[in-house]
Structures are given as structure tokens and as C-alpha cells.
Design a protein around this motif. Structure first.
Motif, short mmCIF file in Angstrom:
data_model
loop_
_atom_site.label_atom_id
_atom_site.label_comp_id
_atom_site.label_asym_id
_atom_site.label_seq_id
_atom_site.Cartn_x
_atom_site.Cartn_y
_atom_site.Cartn_z
N TYR A 66 0.83 -1.20 0.00
CA TYR A 66 0.00 0.00 0.00
C TYR A 66 0.87 1.26 0.00
CZ TYR A 66 -4.30 -2.58 0.86
OH TYR A 66 -5.38 -3.42 0.75
N TYR A 67 0.44 2.22 -0.81
CA TYR A 67 1.08 3.52 -0.88
C TYR A 67 0.01 4.60 -0.75
CZ TYR A 67 5.28 1.19 -2.57
OH TYR A 67 6.40 0.39 -2.68
N SER A 68 0.38 5.68 -0.08
CA SER A 68 -0.52 6.82 0.05
C SER A 68 -0.02 7.95 -0.85
CB SER A 68 -0.54 7.31 1.51
OG SER A 68 -1.36 8.46 1.63
N PHE A 69 -0.89 8.41 -1.74
CA PHE A 69 -0.58 9.51 -2.64
C PHE A 69 -1.31 10.75 -2.16
CE2 PHE A 69 0.06 5.74 -5.12
CZ PHE A 69 1.06 6.04 -6.04
N THR A 70 -0.61 11.85 -2.04
CA THR A 70 -1.25 13.12 -1.74
C THR A 70 -1.13 14.01 -2.97
OG1 THR A 70 -0.70 12.97 0.60
CG2 THR A 70 -1.32 15.13 -0.24
N LEU A 71 -2.26 14.42 -3.52
CA LEU A 71 -2.27 15.25 -4.72
C LEU A 71 -2.65 16.67 -4.36
CD1 LEU A 71 -2.71 12.26 -5.63
CD2 LEU A 71 -3.81 13.18 -7.65
N TYR A 72 -1.96 17.59 -4.96
CA TYR A 72 -2.29 19.00 -4.75
C TYR A 72 -2.29 19.71 -6.09
CZ TYR A 72 -2.28 23.80 -3.17
OH TYR A 72 -2.61 25.12 -2.97
N GLY A 73 -3.34 20.47 -6.37
CA GLY A 73 -3.40 21.17 -7.65
C GLY A 73 -4.14 22.48 -7.52
N GLY A 74 -3.97 23.29 -8.52
CA GLY A 74 -4.68 24.57 -8.53
C GLY A 74 -4.43 25.33 -9.80
N ARG A 75 -5.21 26.36 -9.99
CA ARG A 75 -5.05 27.21 -11.16
C ARG A 75 -5.55 28.59 -10.81
NH1 ARG A 75 -4.61 25.83 -16.95
NH2 ARG A 75 -5.23 27.63 -18.16
N ASP A 76 -4.91 29.62 -11.38
CA ASP A 76 -5.27 30.99 -11.04
C ASP A 76 -6.72 31.31 -11.41
OD1 ASP A 76 -2.74 31.45 -10.03
OD2 ASP A 76 -1.95 32.13 -11.96
N SER A 77 -7.25 30.70 -12.46
CA SER A 77 -8.64 30.93 -12.84
C SER A 77 -9.12 29.78 -13.70
CB SER A 77 -8.78 32.24 -13.63
OG SER A 77 -8.09 32.16 -14.86
N GLY A 78 -10.43 29.62 -13.83
CA GLY A 78 -11.00 28.63 -14.73
C GLY A 78 -10.83 27.20 -14.30
N TRP A 79 -10.84 26.93 -13.00
CA TRP A 79 -10.61 25.58 -12.51
C TRP A 79 -11.80 24.66 -12.71
CZ3 TRP A 79 -6.93 22.53 -10.23
CH2 TRP A 79 -7.39 21.39 -9.55
N GLU A 80 -11.51 23.42 -13.03
CA GLU A 80 -12.48 22.33 -12.96
C GLU A 80 -11.83 21.18 -12.20
OE1 GLU A 80 -15.52 21.52 -13.68
OE2 GLU A 80 -16.24 23.18 -14.89
N ASN A 81 -12.59 20.51 -11.34
CA ASN A 81 -12.05 19.35 -10.64
C ASN A 81 -11.68 18.26 -11.65
OD1 ASN A 81 -12.44 20.55 -8.17
ND2 ASN A 81 -14.40 19.55 -7.79
N GLY A 82 -10.78 17.39 -11.23
CA GLY A 82 -10.36 16.30 -12.10
C GLY A 82 -10.57 14.95 -11.44
N ASP A 83 -10.76 13.93 -12.24
CA ASP A 83 -10.93 12.56 -11.73
C ASP A 83 -9.59 11.84 -11.72
OD1 ASP A 83 -13.72 12.43 -11.25
OD2 ASP A 83 -14.07 12.29 -13.40
N ILE A 84 -9.31 11.14 -10.62
CA ILE A 84 -8.18 10.23 -10.55
C ILE A 84 -8.74 8.82 -10.73
CG2 ILE A 84 -6.42 9.20 -9.07
CD1 ILE A 84 -5.65 11.89 -10.15
N ASN A 85 -8.34 8.15 -11.79
CA ASN A 85 -8.84 6.82 -12.12
C ASN A 85 -7.71 5.80 -12.02
OD1 ASN A 85 -11.49 7.82 -12.95
ND2 ASN A 85 -10.41 8.67 -14.72
N LEU A 86 -7.85 4.84 -11.11
CA LEU A 86 -6.85 3.80 -10.96
C LEU A 86 -6.97 2.80 -12.11
CD1 LEU A 86 -4.61 2.61 -9.14
CD2 LEU A 86 -6.41 1.28 -8.00
N VAL A 87 -5.86 2.56 -12.80
CA VAL A 87 -5.84 1.65 -13.94
C VAL A 87 -5.25 0.29 -13.54
CG1 VAL A 87 -4.96 1.29 -16.28
CG2 VAL A 87 -5.64 3.59 -15.53
N THR A 88 -4.14 0.32 -12.82
CA THR A 88 -3.47 -0.91 -12.40
C THR A 88 -3.19 -0.83 -10.91
OG1 THR A 88 -2.41 -1.10 -14.57
CG2 THR A 88 -1.48 -2.40 -12.79
N GLY A 89 -3.60 -1.87 -10.18
CA GLY A 89 -3.46 -1.86 -8.74
C GLY A 89 -4.83 -1.98 -8.10
N THR A 90 -4.91 -1.75 -6.79
CA THR A 90 -6.16 -1.86 -6.05
C THR A 90 -6.39 -0.60 -5.25
OG1 THR A 90 -5.80 -4.25 -5.83
CG2 THR A 90 -7.44 -3.25 -4.39
N GLY A 91 -7.63 -0.11 -5.23
CA GLY A 91 -7.95 1.09 -4.46
C GLY A 91 -9.15 1.79 -5.03
N SER A 92 -9.52 2.91 -4.42
CA SER A 92 -10.69 3.66 -4.85
C SER A 92 -10.28 4.90 -5.61
CB SER A 92 -11.51 4.07 -3.62
OG SER A 92 -11.97 2.94 -2.92
#
Length: 213
Positions: free
Chosen positions: A137-163
Motif C-alpha cells: 500500500y502507498y498513500s498519494f497526496t495530490l495538490y493542484g490549482g489554477r489561477d482561474s477557470g478551474w475544474e475538478n479532475g478525476d483520478i482513475n486507478l488503472v493498475t493496482g487496487t484502491g478507490s
């Protein structure tokens, strides 16, 4: 740069979102007891010290170093998939330079200020880690942002196990994935939201931290 699709949008045409999916970047990966940091894109400069830099010059990294500068044997492969029409993905420009509240370890201008993008709902930025511990098991912490025009993004696991999960604007978001018996984790970042149906309007950016748990 590895891309698929017919059209690649110029970074100058991308509206600001922390990647137009702007994957702004820096990410930290922790293997064993030491974190691993990766700065995506060099539009706002590369990051000195024991950071791994992934950009148009050195996209894939065969042996990531940890926070102490030691070799980990973990590899990172970055792949961009262009979407339909003008939708595209890649390393973006400096679209998140106004983000002065990024949390540690991403509170470095060259880390949070730029990154990868994947605009349009059918473009993706894919990240594959190999050489990880087997079924670990590994824990990933993601941080993102944009000065304007932001839309949330989906993180989709392709290989491995998790949500799967969602990357939100200028918010540190944690994910836990388990590697395969062969020591592989692959996930991709893709736009979400109705506005992303029009390429170039919105983007998403993120930094990432990975920790062996």
C-alpha cells in the motif's frame, strides 16, 4: 513526449486551471521511509535539491531519488492521451503562479506554478510507477490549482487496487492504492464537469506525494 490523438493544443491557448487539465506539479512519493518528490513541467523552472523533475526534456524517470538523494529503484512513466477535436494533454505553462498557500512540500514556486494538463473530458495524463513493493500500500497526496477557470479532475486507478477520487482546486487530497504482485501502480488524471466538454476552457493541475504505508 508520448501523446496520442490528432491535435495538440499549444500551451499559450490553454486557459488557466491548475493544469487546461493542468496537472501542475509536484508530487511526492514515499518509498520505504523516505518521501520521493517529483516536479512536473519546467515552465516555471525546475526544482533544485532532491526533487525529480519530469518535463518535456526528461519525461520518464528510470530511477527516482528519495528526499535524501538516494536511488530507490522505482521508475515513473508519463503518458498523455489527446482527446477528440482540439482536446489535448501534456506539460502545461505557468498557470498557477498566484497560489501562495500551497502546503509543504509543494510550497515552492517551481513546483506549484506549473504542471501537466489534460483538457476536454476525453484527454488523460497517465502515471505508471514500477519497481514498487509487491502488493504494497502507498498513500498519494495530490495538490493542484489554477489561477482561474478551474475544474475538478478525476483520478482513475488503472493498475493496482484502491478507490478512485477527485482532485479539487488548491486542496491536498489523499488516495491509497495497493500495488500489484509485480509492484506496479498506474492511474490517470482526467477532466470532469460540463465545461470541460469544450477544450481549452478549463484545466486541472496537481502536485503529488506518494508514501509507503
Amino acid at each position: 513526449m508520448k501523446t496520442t490523438g490528432e491535435n495538440i493544443m499549444k500551451s499559450s491557448a490553454i486557459k488557466t486551471v491548475g493544469i487546461s487539465l493542468l496537472l501542475a506539479a509536484g508530487f511526492a512519493l514515499q518509498a520505504q521511509a523516505e518521501p520521493i518528490y517529483v516536479d512536473f513541467s519546467d515552465a516555471n523552472g525546475t526544482t533544485a535539491g532532491n526533487w525529480n523533475n519530469s518535463n518535456t526534456t526528461t519525461e520518464d524517470i528510470a530511477d527516482l531519488i528519495n528526499d535524501s538523494g538516494a536511488s530507490t529503484g522505482i521508475s515513473l512513466d508519463v503518458t498523455f492521451v489527446n482527446g477528440s477535436g482540439a482536446a489535448s494533454a501534456g506539460f502545461g505553462g505557468a498557470f498557477n503562479t498566484g497560489d501562495t498557500g500551497a502546503p509543504s512540500p509543494f510550497d515552492i514556486a517551481s513546483v506549484y506554478g506549473d504542471g501537466t494538463f489534460a483538457n476536454g473530458f476525453d484527454s488523460t495524463a497517465s502515471f505508471t510507477f514500477t519497481g514498487l513493493g509487491e502488493s504494497t500500500y502507498y498513500s498519494f497526496t495530490l495538490y493542484g490549482g489554477r489561477d482561474s477557470g478551474w475544474e475538478n479532475g478525476d483520478i482513475n486507478l488503472v493498475t493496482g487496487t484502491g478507490s478512485n477520487g477527485i482532485v479539487e482546486n488548491r486542496t491536498a487530497v489523499d488516495f491509497q492504492f495497493q500495488s500489484t504482485p509485480g509492484g506496479v501502480i498506474e492511474f490517470n488524471l482526467q477532466g470532469r464537469g460540463s465545461n470541460l466538454a469544450t477544450p481549452g476552457i478549463n484545466a486541472l493541475s496537481f502536485s503529488l506525494s506518494l508514501i509507503h504505508i
